[in-house]
Design a protein around this motif. Structure first.
Motif, PDB file in Angstrom:
ATOM      1  N   VAL A 246      59.596  33.577  22.634  1.00  0.00           N
ATOM      2  CA  VAL A 246      58.486  34.540  22.682  1.00  0.00           C
ATOM      3  C   VAL A 246      57.702  34.472  21.365  1.00  0.00           C
ATOM      4  N   VAL A 247      58.418  34.373  20.248  1.00  0.00           N
ATOM      5  CA  VAL A 247      57.751  34.211  18.943  1.00  0.00           C
ATOM      6  C   VAL A 247      56.942  32.913  18.938  1.00  0.00           C
ATOM      7  N   LEU A 248      57.508  31.854  19.510  1.00  0.00           N
ATOM      8  CA  LEU A 248      56.785  30.579  19.585  1.00  0.00           C
ATOM      9  C   LEU A 248      55.515  30.723  20.417  1.00  0.00           C
ATOM     10  N   ALA A 249      55.594  31.466  21.500  1.00  0.00           N
ATOM     11  CA  ALA A 249      54.396  31.684  22.327  1.00  0.00           C
ATOM     12  C   ALA A 249      53.351  32.496  21.574  1.00  0.00           C
ATOM     13  N   LEU A 250      53.803  33.498  20.845  1.00  0.00           N
ATOM     14  CA  LEU A 250      52.870  34.341  20.077  1.00  0.00           C
ATOM     15  C   LEU A 250      52.189  33.578  18.948  1.00  0.00           C
ATOM     16  N   THR A 251      52.890  32.610  18.381  1.00  0.00           N
ATOM     17  CA  THR A 251      52.359  31.859  17.233  1.00  0.00           C
ATOM     18  C   THR A 251      51.890  30.463  17.620  1.00  0.00           C
ATOM     19  N   TYR A 252      51.780  30.186  18.925  1.00  0.00           N
ATOM     20  CA  TYR A 252      51.399  28.844  19.367  1.00  0.00           C
ATOM     21  C   TYR A 252      50.062  28.441  18.751  1.00  0.00           C
ATOM     22  N   PRO A 253      50.017  27.294  18.073  1.00  0.00           N
ATOM     23  CA  PRO A 253      48.786  26.888  17.377  1.00  0.00           C
ATOM     24  C   PRO A 253      47.694  26.413  18.335  1.00  0.00           C
ATOM     25  N   SER A 254      46.473  26.723  17.972  1.00  0.00           N
ATOM     26  CA  SER A 254      45.342  26.281  18.788  1.00  0.00           C
ATOM     27  C   SER A 254      45.176  24.773  18.654  1.00  0.00           C
ATOM     28  N   ASN A 255      44.458  24.216  19.598  1.00  0.00           N
ATOM     29  CA  ASN A 255      44.138  22.793  19.569  1.00  0.00           C
ATOM     30  C   ASN A 255      42.647  22.683  19.867  1.00  0.00           C
ATOM     31  N   ARG A 256      41.875  22.555  18.823  1.00  0.00           N
ATOM     32  CA  ARG A 256      40.408  22.549  18.987  1.00  0.00           C
ATOM     33  C   ARG A 256      39.933  21.429  19.910  1.00  0.00           C
ATOM     34  N   SER A 257      40.546  20.232  19.778  1.00  0.00           N
ATOM     35  CA  SER A 257      40.093  19.108  20.607  1.00  0.00           C
ATOM     36  C   SER A 257      40.393  19.344  22.082  1.00  0.00           C
ATOM     37  N   ALA A 258      41.458  20.105  22.386  1.00  0.00           N
ATOM     38  CA  ALA A 258      41.789  20.401  23.782  1.00  0.00           C
ATOM     39  C   ALA A 258      41.180  21.718  24.238  1.00  0.00           C
ATOM     40  N   GLY A 259      40.602  22.442  23.320  1.00  0.00           N
ATOM     41  CA  GLY A 259      39.977  23.715  23.659  1.00  0.00           C
ATOM     42  C   GLY A 259      40.959  24.841  23.933  1.00  0.00           C
ATOM     43  N   THR A 260      42.137  24.779  23.318  1.00  0.00           N
ATOM     44  CA  THR A 260      43.126  25.835  23.539  1.00  0.00           C
ATOM     45  C   THR A 260      43.111  26.828  22.387  1.00  0.00           C
ATOM     46  N   ALA A 261      43.452  28.053  22.705  1.00  0.00           N
ATOM     47  CA  ALA A 261      43.450  29.143  21.731  1.00  0.00           C
ATOM     48  C   ALA A 261      44.830  29.289  21.098  1.00  0.00           C
ATOM     49  N   TRP A 262      44.911  30.151  20.077  1.00  0.00           N
ATOM     50  CA  TRP A 262      46.185  30.526  19.473  1.00  0.00           C
ATOM     51  C   TRP A 262      46.960  31.411  20.437  1.00  0.00           C
ATOM     52  N   GLY A 263      48.276  31.409  20.299  1.00  0.00           N
ATOM     53  CA  GLY A 263      49.116  32.355  21.014  1.00  0.00           C
ATOM     54  C   GLY A 263      49.203  32.109  22.503  1.00  0.00           C
ATOM     55  N   PHE A 264      49.351  33.210  23.246  1.00  0.00           N
ATOM     56  CA  PHE A 264      49.542  33.124  24.694  1.00  0.00           C
ATOM     57  C   PHE A 264      48.384  32.413  25.392  1.00  0.00           C
ATOM     58  N   GLY A 265      47.177  32.569  24.869  1.00  0.00           N
ATOM     59  CA  GLY A 265      46.037  31.875  25.470  1.00  0.00           C
ATOM     60  C   GLY A 265      46.239  30.367  25.492  1.00  0.00           C
ATOM     61  N   GLY A 266      46.774  29.831  24.407  1.00  0.00           N
ATOM     62  CA  GLY A 266      47.065  28.399  24.341  1.00  0.00           C
ATOM     63  C   GLY A 266      48.243  28.010  25.211  1.00  0.00           C
ATOM     64  N   VAL A 267      49.262  28.834  25.238  1.00  0.00           N
ATOM     65  CA  VAL A 267      50.457  28.557  26.038  1.00  0.00           C
ATOM     66  C   VAL A 267      50.099  28.489  27.521  1.00  0.00           C
ATOM     67  N   PHE A 268      49.225  29.406  27.968  1.00  0.00           N
ATOM     68  CA  PHE A 268      48.875  29.468  29.381  1.00  0.00           C
ATOM     69  C   PHE A 268      47.692  28.577  29.755  1.00  0.00           C
ATOM     70  N   HIS A 269      47.139  27.835  28.803  1.00  0.00           N
ATOM     71  CA  HIS A 269      46.040  26.921  29.106  1.00  0.00           C
ATOM     72  C   HIS A 269      46.538  25.866  30.099  1.00  0.00           C
ATOM     73  N   ALA A 270      45.690  25.479  31.022  1.00  0.00           N
ATOM     74  CA  ALA A 270      46.069  24.532  32.080  1.00  0.00           C
ATOM     75  C   ALA A 270      46.663  23.238  31.525  1.00  0.00           C
ATOM     76  N   SER A 271      46.180  22.775  30.387  1.00  0.00           N
ATOM     77  CA  SER A 271      46.683  21.520  29.823  1.00  0.00           C
ATOM     78  C   SER A 271      48.090  21.655  29.247  1.00  0.00           C
ATOM     79  N   ASN A 272      48.583  22.875  29.117  1.00  0.00           N
ATOM     80  CA  ASN A 272      49.896  23.099  28.498  1.00  0.00           C
ATOM     81  C   ASN A 272      50.981  23.553  29.472  1.00  0.00           C
ATOM     82  N   ARG A 273      50.686  23.500  30.764  1.00  0.00           N
ATOM     83  CA  ARG A 273      51.663  24.007  31.736  1.00  0.00           C
ATOM     84  C   ARG A 273      53.014  23.317  31.642  1.00  0.00           C
TER      85      ARG A 273
END
Length: 176
Positions: free
Chosen positions: A65-92
């Motif tokens: 859960v801490v890893l999900a909360l602190t998940y780093p964004s990936n600008r080139s993939a367009g993913t956000a920090w935290g849960f937004g990045g974890v739930f991004h389609a490219s990260n399923r």
């Protein structure tokens, strides 16, 4: 980030959390438990495990859960920090699935298998006293039940460890 702003970034906390989780799992699974089993008598080993497992399974349940909360964004993939990045389609598959498995197996071990195994262990101790050193049918049934619970819990622990390693492989691909 040499100016100290790295302390306000989530990235170091993510990496430190991941390292703590993987290190704890590897050490406990392959070193600590094996050494303790070899050198301690069964009653002392059981006492040690009862003392260690709540923290161990708690770490397995909470750190993902801490890893999900602190998940780093990936600008080139367009993913956000935290849960937004974890739930991004490219990260399923590389992020969400391993983190979800880690959390699920850790929680199930913590809230179901740990108390059930402790209950059977207490029943085995009582049956041992009752049997006076002789193995009864009741003890055989308790041993079988313990073996089943312990085996499934160990399988869940292995699934958690594999998911942690797979997550680390995915995470490391971002450092290229």
């Amino acid at each position: 980030m040499a100016d100290g702003s790295v302390l306000f970034s989530l990235a170091p906390y993510h990496i430190l959390s991941y390292g703590t989780l993987l290190g704890t799992q590897v050490f406990h699974t392959f070193f600590n438990s094996i050494a303790a089993f070899r050198v301690l008598e069964r009653p002392q080993f059981a006492v040690l495990q009862r003392a260690v497992f709540p923290s161990y399974f708690g770490i397995q349940a909470a750190v993902p859960v801490v890893l999900a909360l602190t998940y780093p964004s990936n600008r080139s993939a367009g993913t956000a920090w935290g849960f937004g990045g974890v739930f991004h389609a490219s990260n399923r598959w590389g992020v969400l699935l391993p983190l979800g498995l880690m959390t699920l197996t850790g929680v199930v071990n913590l809230i179901y298998f740990l108390p059930e195994t402790n209950k059977i262990t207490a029943l085995r101790r009582a049956q041992e006293k009752k049997d006076g050193g002789q193995n009864s049918k009741e003890m055989a049934a308790l041993n079988k039940q313990f073996g089943k619970l312990h085996g499934i819990s160990s399988l869940f622990n292995l699934i958690t460890l594999i998911a942690t390693v797979l997550y680390g492989v995915n995470l490391s691909s971002r450092f290229e």
